[in-house]
Design an enzyme around this catalytic site. Structure first.
Site, PDB file in Angstrom:
ATOM      1  N   HIS A  62      34.997  42.256  31.480  1.00  8.92           N
ATOM      2  CA  HIS A  62      35.749  42.882  33.081  1.00  8.92           C
ATOM      3  C   HIS A  62      34.396  44.106  33.450  1.00  8.92           C
ATOM      4  O   HIS A  62      33.731  43.747  34.675  1.00  8.92           O
ATOM      5  CB  HIS A  62      36.870  43.171  32.865  1.00  8.92           C
ATOM      6  CG  HIS A  62      37.488  44.013  34.530  1.00  8.92           C
ATOM      7  ND1 HIS A  62      37.552  45.328  34.588  1.00  8.92           N
ATOM      8  CD2 HIS A  62      36.806  43.361  35.819  1.00  8.92           C
ATOM      9  CE1 HIS A  62      37.071  45.832  35.940  1.00  8.92           C
ATOM     10  NE2 HIS A  62      38.127  44.398  36.646  1.00  8.92           N
ATOM     11  N   GLU A  90      30.876  42.228  34.535  1.00  6.96           N
ATOM     12  CA  GLU A  90      31.319  41.478  35.707  1.00  6.96           C
ATOM     13  C   GLU A  90      31.019  42.628  36.974  1.00  6.96           C
ATOM     14  O   GLU A  90      30.097  41.780  38.253  1.00  6.96           O
ATOM     15  CB  GLU A  90      32.978  41.013  36.428  1.00  6.96           C
ATOM     16  CG  GLU A  90      33.362  40.332  37.310  1.00  6.96           C
ATOM     17  CD  GLU A  90      34.757  40.899  37.408  1.00  6.96           C
ATOM     18  OE1 GLU A  90      35.029  42.026  39.089  1.00  6.96           O
ATOM     19  OE2 GLU A  90      35.826  40.614  37.268  1.00  6.96           O
ATOM     20  N   HIS A  91      31.528  43.803  37.203  1.00  5.61           N
ATOM     21  CA  HIS A  91      31.563  44.683  37.426  1.00  5.61           C
ATOM     22  C   HIS A  91      29.706  44.577  37.646  1.00  5.61           C
ATOM     23  O   HIS A  91      29.336  44.992  39.025  1.00  5.61           O
ATOM     24  CB  HIS A  91      31.958  45.829  37.341  1.00  5.61           C
ATOM     25  CG  HIS A  91      33.188  46.115  38.221  1.00  5.61           C
ATOM     26  ND1 HIS A  91      33.888  46.393  39.375  1.00  5.61           N
ATOM     27  CD2 HIS A  91      34.567  45.116  37.984  1.00  5.61           C
ATOM     28  CE1 HIS A  91      35.054  46.647  39.147  1.00  5.61           C
ATOM     29  NE2 HIS A  91      35.837  45.288  38.765  1.00  5.61           N
ATOM     30  N   GLU A 148      40.595  51.527  38.716  1.00  5.98           N
ATOM     31  CA  GLU A 148      41.247  50.310  38.617  1.00  5.98           C
ATOM     32  C   GLU A 148      42.345  49.623  37.812  1.00  5.98           C
ATOM     33  O   GLU A 148      43.053  49.594  38.128  1.00  5.98           O
ATOM     34  CB  GLU A 148      39.916  48.606  37.929  1.00  5.98           C
ATOM     35  CG  GLU A 148      40.582  47.429  38.703  1.00  5.98           C
ATOM     36  CD  GLU A 148      39.719  46.183  38.577  1.00  5.98           C
ATOM     37  OE1 GLU A 148      38.200  47.107  38.338  1.00  5.98           O
ATOM     38  OE2 GLU A 148      39.727  45.266  38.620  1.00  5.98           O
TER      39      GLU A 148
END
Lengths: 436, 452
Positions: free
Chosen positions: B66, B69-70, B146
């Site tokens: 993840h 992904e950022h 997040e």
């Protein structure tokens, strides 16, 4: 989609950016309901929405929550149909029943296959729900208990606490600012729901939106049937005026969460206001444009202070809130808050650059086809156009209205609407030692 | 049931049309390209699906799928930081990405004339990503925010994170997609770069394009933009399972909240062979019988009749790379306890195992499945999404219409049989939210005090 136009577009090989907008047909039923219809036979399905000026903005003082519970109870029992009958019969034909409730509007949403076998059954149930709701006492008692429990839960969650404090600070005694309390729900009586229903669910202010696989003649018959036996209505369809200027204030509320939930704002703009487009385009640049907005760039991209930071206007019959929001860990909340305030102040003082404006228009105009690429999206537009009596050409004019916006208009509109020195601020989960 | 038959006939007609519109080609570097033509609106969606999700991570670097992904939005040599998003925005596009246990996917939605632009950008970052330590340090902080927002401060999310970590002892579904906070704190740009170099390659990706396009033109564009990217040697994927559970597991999670909450999760199979398997289809139908509409069993009995629960739900997903869970969740009504709710839920399961489901219930679920298949065509994005999910889970998009036929063929006996097998305490994890009062609860605020 407007099938004819799309076919034409598909046949031409040139990669034109032709904007095929749906052709909206409009008429009134004999009872005065306004009907908005887009005929499209691309899929064998039909979407229906019926809305009334019966949102929580129409609650009376001392009777907060009646509008919401009236709406919630509509689908839980009609003459000859128990709540289970309603759900079961719709499920049997694969129909989906939903609703919409906000400060202005309350209404039902139906999605069904367009075959007459399914469609007729589904529409008959919706007609019964709208025309003969019974608000059964035992169901009401149960729903009140469920609502009360969820209100108590909301009082422990930082985002809900923040929303409630924010609306109170922005709207004060105006109904847009009222949040239901446990005591309000406790005292709601069945008769109040019936009375609210009779006065607010009349045909004269009803808006029927239809999108999908039916003919004009069928649409006329459906709209007539859905609105023919509605109650007398008669309640005022206007929300009282919102006080636009508020006193600045900052509420710091303690909460054990790891992040501070920060909301900043003021009353913004009404749906029919001339400033709507300059504010909309301007807000894209400030905090509406996802990864490319100024707030996102300052708070997240440059400094990694938050996952989400945004701003938006809520255009309602009266000016809904202009709101900036973010969540950030407590220890850096004051740093983030100062940064957001500075970003907003610079934006209001200096306005936008020509380059930013060009980029905003490119996105909003270039992305217009994505706004109307499904029946679901189109029927939502029909509901808004109908309820707020926007021009039937609203979608046709949309890109031109955006193109016409100037940097000077944005600067002027923000300067008049958003006073950085007169904003409400709410911080839930405030940094240690700063909560009052 | 005439109504039902008409619907099925309509559906079959539909399904065959839908199939005919899907085209597939694999480039020589191994990139699989799937095109779904849909001309209802002049728009297109491009989705690139990498078969690398959090389940491919190692201990100590959970969350790296993840985080990467950022980082994919942080620029390449030709497209500096922030430019990707600016170019897509200026093209009128919408874009984002999502990471799951099983895959990582990136998408852009735009006017159909902009597909080539989106492909050029997506292909560029498939093999030219720059990994700057400075950008990484900022972005991993964003990811920690997040995590705080999605999980740490959300009692139900926290409960499900703990539930997964308890139900799966061995399989990497044990770890949260977003990663454990400690791992995020220790993560470096080298971890992210290593992940990128290992998994981001044409031969580990599926490109799905849906919308007002011609398959032939899409294939040519894909060849032009992606065709030159070299394949890489992918690590051998080890098969990962979960040994049989040795008895019921129970956990409690304390978090600030008012209402308690219970989730019960049983180990359940997922689709491996879409043609031969039957249990996953029966479980999907079972989910519908329990929770497919507001008159379905759980809501009807627990919320409306017994009034023991305030809310109740059932969940199961047959499409996944790893093993599955069948989950029931409920919030007790005021005055009732999680034990009362668990007893009531178990009562429903026992009735199901003992008496099975009625023909009427079965048919109702199938009618909803059928209609849902028509409704789904209102969203080009969702159609592409479904193709990507099936492909990334080791199934083929051909399994989508097949699943529809299989669901229609599920019998009452199969539903009862699968219920009998699955609802066994030796497969069960029970997680309970024990709500903690706020230290100094804010007083109810009438709202008027601070304005005007």
């Amino acid at each position: 989609m407007l099938t004819r136009t799309l076919f034409a577009a598909a046949l031409s090989l040139a990669a034109t950016v032709a904007l095929a907008t749906p052709q909206i047909q409009h008429w009134q039923t004999s009872g005065g309901a306004r009907v908005y219809f887009v005929e499209d036979h691309g899929l064998p399905m039909l979407d229906v929405a019926v809305d009334f000026p019966a949102g929580n903005g129409f609650d009376a003082a001392g009777k907060v929550g009646v509008a919401n519970l009236t709406y919630g109870m509509l689908t839980l029992g009609a003459q000859g149909l128990s709540e289970d009958d309603i759900a079961r019969r719709l499920a049997d034909i694969g129909a989906q029943l939903g609703g919409h409730f906000d400060s202005d509007r309350a209404g039902v949403r139906l999605r069904t296959l367009s075959n007459t076998a399914e469609r007729d059954v589904a529409l008959e149930i919706v007609a019964r729900i709208l025309q003969q709701p019974v608000f059964p006492e035992p169901v009401l008692a149960r729903e009140k208990a469920r609502w009360i429990a969820s209100l108590k839960e909301a009082e422990t969650q930082p985002d809900s606490i923040a929303d409630k404090a924010f609306d109170g600070a922005v709207f004060g005694v105006h109904p847009y600012g009222w949040h239901v309390e446990v005591a309000d729900v406790d005292k709601i009586q069945r008769e109040q729901l019936e009375a609210f229903y009779r006065s607010h669910y009349g045909a004269q202010h009803a808006v029927v939106s239809l999108m999908g696989d039916i003919s004009r003649a069928e649409a006329e018959a459906i709209a007539q049937r859905l609105t023919e036996n509605l109650p007398a209505g008669g309640a005022d369809a206007h929300i009282p005026a919102v006080m636009i200027r508020i006193q600045p204030g900052e509420q710091r509320i303690a909460h054990p969460a790891s992040q501070s939930h920060i909301l900043i704002g003021t009353p913004g703009v009404a749906r029919n206001d001339e400033d709507y487009f300059p504010l909309y385009v301007g807000n894209y640049i400030l905090g509406g444009g996802g990864f490319v907005s100024r707030l996102m760039n300052e708070v997240r991209e440059k400094r990694g202070l938050a996952y989400s930071v945004y701003s938006y206007f809520t255009p309602m019959q009266q000016p809904g809130a202009f709101q900036i929001g973010l969540q950030t860990k407590k220890e850096q909340a004051d740093e983030a808050l100062a940064l957001v305030r500075k970003t907003l102040r610079t934006f209001v003082d200096k306005g936008v650059t020509e380059k930013e404006l060009r980029a905003a228009k490119q996105n909003i105009v270039g992305g217009f086809p994505l706004r109307i690429d499904s029946n679901r999206k189109i029927i939502e537009y029909l509901g808004v156009i109908g309820f707020y009596e926007l021009p039937l050409t609203y979608l046709d004019d949309f890109t031109a209205r955006v193109e016409k916006v100037t940097a000077a208009q944005i600067h002027d509109a923000f300067k008049r609407r958003i006073d950085p020195d007169a904003l409400a601020t709410v911080i839930v989960g405030a940094p240690e030692g700063t909560a009052k | 049931m005439r109504v039902h038959l008409i619907v099925i006939a309509l559906l079959l007609q539909f399904a065959s049309v839908a199939q005919a519109e899907i085209h597939e080609r694999t480039l020589s570097n191994g990139l699989k390209v799937i095109v779904k033509e849909d001309r209802r609106a002049p728009v297109v969606v491009q989705q690139i699906w990498y078969r690398a999700g959090s389940m491919d991570e190692r201990t100590g670097t959970t969350g790296v799928a993840h985080v990467l992904e950022h980082m994919m939005f942080k620029g390449t040599r030709d497209v500096p930081r922030g430019e990707f998003s600016r170019i897509i925005a200026a093209a009128g596009g919408r874009e984002n990405a999502f990471t799951s246990y099983d895959y990582t996917a990136y998408f852009q939605q735009l006017h159909k004339s902009k597909l080539s632009l989106a492909m050029k950008l997506e292909a560029d970052r498939m093999h030219n990503l720059l990994m700057s330590g400075k950008e990484f340090a900022k972005e991993v902080k964003v990811v920690m925010e997040e995590r705080r927002w999605r999980t740490d401060d959300d009692p139900h999310a926290l409960l499900f994170e703990n539930l997964m970590a308890t139900a799966f002892l061995q399989h990497p579904y044990h770890n949260p997609i977003i990663g454990w906070m400690g791992d995020l704190e220790n993560m470096t740009d080298a971890d992210a770069l290593g992940w990128y170099r290992t998994w981001y390659a044409p031969n580990n990706a599926t490109l799905v394009v849906a919308g007002d396009v011609k398959a032939k033109e899409v294939f040519a564009l894909a060849q032009r933009h992606y065709g030159g990217i070299p394949a890489v040697k992918l690590p051998q994927r080890k098969s990962m399972g979960e040994s049989p559970q040795l008895g019921i597991k129970r956990i409690t999670v304390k978090a600030p909240a008012e209402l308690p909450f219970i989730a019960m999760a049983w180990h359940a199979p997922t689709l491996r062979d879409a043609e031969k398997d039957w249990k996953p289809y029966a479980l999907e139908v079972l989910t519908g019988v329990l929770d497919g509409n507001s008159s379905a069993r759980l809501n009807k009995v627990l919320v409306r009749e017994q009034q023991v629960a305030m809310d109740v739900g059932a969940g199961y997903d047959s499409v996944a790379r790893g093993p599955g869970l069948f989950v029931l969740e409920a919030t007790p009504r005021e005055g009732k306890t999680v034990t009362d709710v668990e007893t009531a839920l178990r009562g429903q399961l026992e009735a199901l195992v003992r008496d099975g489901v009625s023909a009427e219930e079965l048919q109702r679920v199938k009618a909803q499945v059928t209609a849902g298949e028509v409704y789904k065509r209102d969203s080009v994005f969702y159609q592409a999404m479904q193709i990507g999910q099936y492909e990334s889970s080791g199934l083929s998009y051909h399994a989508i219409p097949l699943a529809l036929e299989k669901l229609q063929a599920v019998t009452a006996q199969q539903v009862q049989d699968v219920a009998r097998e699955i609802f066994n305490d030796d497969r069960l994890t029970v997680a309970i939210l024990d709500p903690q009062p706020l230290p100094d609860k804010p007083k109810a605020n009438p709202g008027a005090a601070h304005a005007h």
